[in-house]
Each structure stands twice: as C-alpha cells, then as structure tokens.
Motif scaffolding. Sequence first.
Motif, PDB file in Angstrom:
ATOM      1  N   ARG A 181       1.246   7.230  -3.482  1.00  0.00           N
ATOM      2  CA  ARG A 181       1.081   5.843  -3.044  1.00  0.00           C
ATOM      3  C   ARG A 181      -0.407   5.465  -3.014  1.00  0.00           C
ATOM      4  N   LEU A 182      -1.263   6.415  -2.659  1.00  0.00           N
ATOM      5  CA  LEU A 182      -2.697   6.149  -2.654  1.00  0.00           C
ATOM      6  C   LEU A 182      -3.197   5.815  -4.057  1.00  0.00           C
ATOM      7  N   ALA A 183      -2.613   6.460  -5.058  1.00  0.00           N
ATOM      8  CA  ALA A 183      -3.048   6.270  -6.443  1.00  0.00           C
ATOM      9  C   ALA A 183      -2.401   5.057  -7.112  1.00  0.00           C
ATOM     10  N   ASP A 184      -1.437   4.452  -6.467  1.00  0.00           N
ATOM     11  CA  ASP A 184      -0.656   3.366  -7.076  1.00  0.00           C
ATOM     12  C   ASP A 184      -1.218   2.007  -6.669  1.00  0.00           C
ATOM     13  N   PRO A 185      -1.835   1.257  -7.594  1.00  0.00           N
ATOM     14  CA  PRO A 185      -2.418  -0.038  -7.249  1.00  0.00           C
ATOM     15  C   PRO A 185      -1.398  -1.068  -6.779  1.00  0.00           C
ATOM     16  N   SER A 186      -0.124  -0.855  -7.082  1.00  0.00           N
ATOM     17  CA  SER A 186       0.897  -1.808  -6.653  1.00  0.00           C
ATOM     18  C   SER A 186       1.249  -1.657  -5.179  1.00  0.00           C
ATOM     19  N   VAL A 187       0.850  -0.546  -4.579  1.00  0.00           N
ATOM     20  CA  VAL A 187       1.097  -0.322  -3.148  1.00  0.00           C
ATOM     21  C   VAL A 187      -0.054  -0.938  -2.359  1.00  0.00           C
ATOM     22  N   PRO A 188       0.225  -1.860  -1.457  1.00  0.00           N
ATOM     23  CA  PRO A 188      -0.859  -2.448  -0.666  1.00  0.00           C
ATOM     24  C   PRO A 188      -1.644  -1.371   0.081  1.00  0.00           C
ATOM     25  N   LEU A 189      -2.942  -1.437  -0.051  1.00  0.00           N
ATOM     26  CA  LEU A 189      -3.794  -0.412   0.553  1.00  0.00           C
ATOM     27  C   LEU A 189      -3.599  -0.376   2.063  1.00  0.00           C
ATOM     28  N   GLU A 190      -3.386  -1.544   2.664  1.00  0.00           N
ATOM     29  CA  GLU A 190      -3.226  -1.615   4.130  1.00  0.00           C
ATOM     30  C   GLU A 190      -1.994  -0.845   4.594  1.00  0.00           C
ATOM     31  N   SER A 191      -0.985  -0.751   3.730  1.00  0.00           N
ATOM     32  CA  SER A 191       0.253  -0.065   4.137  1.00  0.00           C
ATOM     33  C   SER A 191       0.025   1.428   4.323  1.00  0.00           C
ATOM     34  N   LEU A 192      -1.063   1.955   3.764  1.00  0.00           N
ATOM     35  CA  LEU A 192      -1.331   3.394   3.886  1.00  0.00           C
ATOM     36  C   LEU A 192      -1.903   3.749   5.235  1.00  0.00           C
ATOM     37  N   LEU A 193      -2.221   2.730   6.025  1.00  0.00           N
ATOM     38  CA  LEU A 193      -2.739   2.985   7.369  1.00  0.00           C
ATOM     39  C   LEU A 193      -1.624   3.304   8.349  1.00  0.00           C
ATOM     40  N   ALA A 194      -0.419   2.948   8.000  1.00  0.00           N
ATOM     41  CA  ALA A 194       0.712   3.142   8.919  1.00  0.00           C
ATOM     42  C   ALA A 194       1.040   4.623   9.080  1.00  0.00           C
TER      43      ALA A 194
END
Length: 420
Positions: free
Chosen positions: A407-420
């Motif tokens: 998910r970190l490498a996927d530009p389609s995943v919102p970066l903010e969602s990785l904070l959860a």
Amino acid sequence: MVDAHQTFVIVGGGLAGAKAAETLRSEGFTGRVILVGDERDHPYERPPLSKGYLLGKEERDRVFVHEPGWYAQADVELHLGQPVVAIDRATRSVRLGDGTAVHYDKLLLATGAEPRRLDIPGTDLAGVHHLRRLAHADRLRQVLAALGRDNGHLVIAGAGWIGLEVAAAAREYGAEVTVVEREPTPLHGVLGPEFGQVFTDLHAEHGVRFHFGASLTEIVGQDGMVLAVQTDDGEEHPAHDVLAAIGAAPRTALAEAAGLDLTDRAHGGGVHVDASLRTSDPDIYAAGDVAAQHHPLFGTGLRVEHWANALNGGPAAARAMLGQDVRHDRVPYFFSDQYDVGLEYSGWAPPGTYDQVVARGDVGKREFIAFWLSEGRVLAGMNVNVWEVTETVQQLIRTGARPDIERLADPSVPLESLLA
C-alpha cells in the motif's frame, strides 16, 4: 521601551539568530537584545545563495530575514562585521573583536558552520571558490555568468546538495561543468545508491560530466589563474574555476574555548544541547547549524544543517531562554531545486540505518516519493515533483508508522490512510 534589567546576547547573524531575536520580542521580552554578527550584511537566509539568487532570478534584497529598519523598530541592537572572540562564563560576558566586553544574562550561540577546505596544492589560486556566505554568492554569480559567456569550465569538488545546485545553475548560465565525487553516486551519504542515480541521470541530461570514485589532488594554475585539476586516479580535467563543495564544519571554536561540551565528530560534531537547546552551561544556548542534540525519534545524536532547523531552532531557543518549557524535536527537513526538479526530504536515514527502500510513483519520470525504512518503520521520505505531502510524510515518521509495503508503494492508496 527597553527595560535593561536583563540582557540577552545572540552570537551569529544568520537565520537562527535573527528569528531568535524576533521571537524574544514577539514573546514580550522587554530587556536588551544584542545580536552580534561577523558579516557586514544584515541577517539573511542561505538557500537562495545556491538557488534563486545565484541564478539571477531573485533580487539581493529578497535574501534578508528582515527589512534593515526592523531591528531598530524592534529595539534589537546590531553589531555587524564584529566577531565575538571570547566568552567569559565567570563574568557572563562576551568580548568583541574590538575589545569591547558585553554582559549577558542569557547567551545564544548561533555561529553556524563554515565550508570545509580542500587540503591540496593550488587552493590559493584566484579561481577557487566556496559557497557559504552572501559575499561568496555575489562573486560566484559573476563567475558563472563569465564562464557562460566564454564557454568556460567549472570543476566542482563534491556531489552533495550545494555541489549539484551550483552545477545546475552553472549549466543554466551556459558553463561547462565537471563534478568530481569520491562516492559512486551523487548524494550518496543522504540518499544511498538507490536514488543517487536519479540525480546522475538528471545532470547528465543537462550536460554535466561526473567523475566518480576520485578526489582532487591538485589544482593546477599559472600566473595565479586556474588551468586544470588533477585527481588521485591520474586524470586531469580542464578548469577555469573550481568550487569546493565538500561539506561544512560547525563553528565550535568559541564554545570549545569556553569549555562547553561538544559532541564527537561521528555524530556531526557541534555544541551539545539538550531538548530545550541548552548547553552544558545553563545560561548558554545553541541553535542552528552549530547545535547537536540527541533526537528521540532516531535514537542518536544529530546535527542538522538545513534551513528549517535554523528557522525553527532559533525561536525554540529564544522561548527556552525566556523560561518556557521547550522540546525541540522536529523532523529534519530540507528542499532542493535543480533544473525542473523540485524535492523535499524529511527525516534521517543515512546508509546503514535502513534495510528497505520503497518508491511510490514513477522514478523514471522523476515524479515519485521515496521512503527509507528500518524493520518496517518509516525513517525518511523524499517527494520529488510531488507536492503537498510533506506533512503526511512527517507524520509517518513521527508516529513510528509501519505501513503495509504494498500500500505504501501504491500511488492509488491515499497516503493519509497509511497513518491509521
């Protein structure tokens, strides 16, 4: 009106010192504020010296932290072109170069850093340059313009940020450029080999020649002028001017002579400070390039030379001098502009501290975010021609996030969602 019951002295006329003076006044300090700088220019910011001002795209007046009249309006006493030569901790005073003694109740050392010098024959030639001060940039602008007009050749020793930014500026002026670097890629100590190649390709596309795995051994001249440089692998490169861009050393001589604790060179040297930027003397603080502290996020001592550290460290030290509860633990940050590439870097991850690198976006098009991780934890991030992500990148670092790598490498995943 100034109440002279207390005197705060700031040694250093750069961004950290100027912002500290500003903060003392904005926080309501009514005592004397004395700022001493060994340059004759008013306090200025350094990034334009290798970017907009060097390129001739910014006016000289734009580099100054405040309008010249601000200091008198804020009752800040300026002593420009005047070095501090000694600190007397017993009497709480500093001695200026003209012999004047100035008392302090609190003292801030914002003495910055100075360029490292090449220790080889030929460095006394007229065409050998450094870039640290406004006067250096004034001179280098003229040099680059002349090289561009005359199809002249600039050799740069060092492929760090300053070296590459000057290389880009020199090419825009039309000069020929060769960069000599002992590491296998540019920016090796910051980006490691994984992304150094990005900058090799960028500069090569613009006509910069690189000579890796080598160091200068001599600058050859005649009649006081540069003719060529020689390297330790037996090569010789034509040159009309040489820029030494091999790093900077903290200006600690004043602190060392006063007996203040310093950090070892393995951690960048510098004046040792605690989280509130207080030195081993409770009445003396340090901020900016000269200060080194244990950073809780990275578990090691750090000395950060970048613009943001001066911008934020000066005010933090000023508040601590006023007795406020201060914890200066910001994520290190810097930016760079080279040709049509802009980038922001947050964090700290030199080679040996990380075990994984993740790219998000298109590295080939130079539109990506790179992340450096250790055991899944984000240590640093660099956004290249991708904007408005710095706050999120810094949150990933500060929170100790261990995001899913896919998910970190996927530009389609919102970066903010990785904070959860």
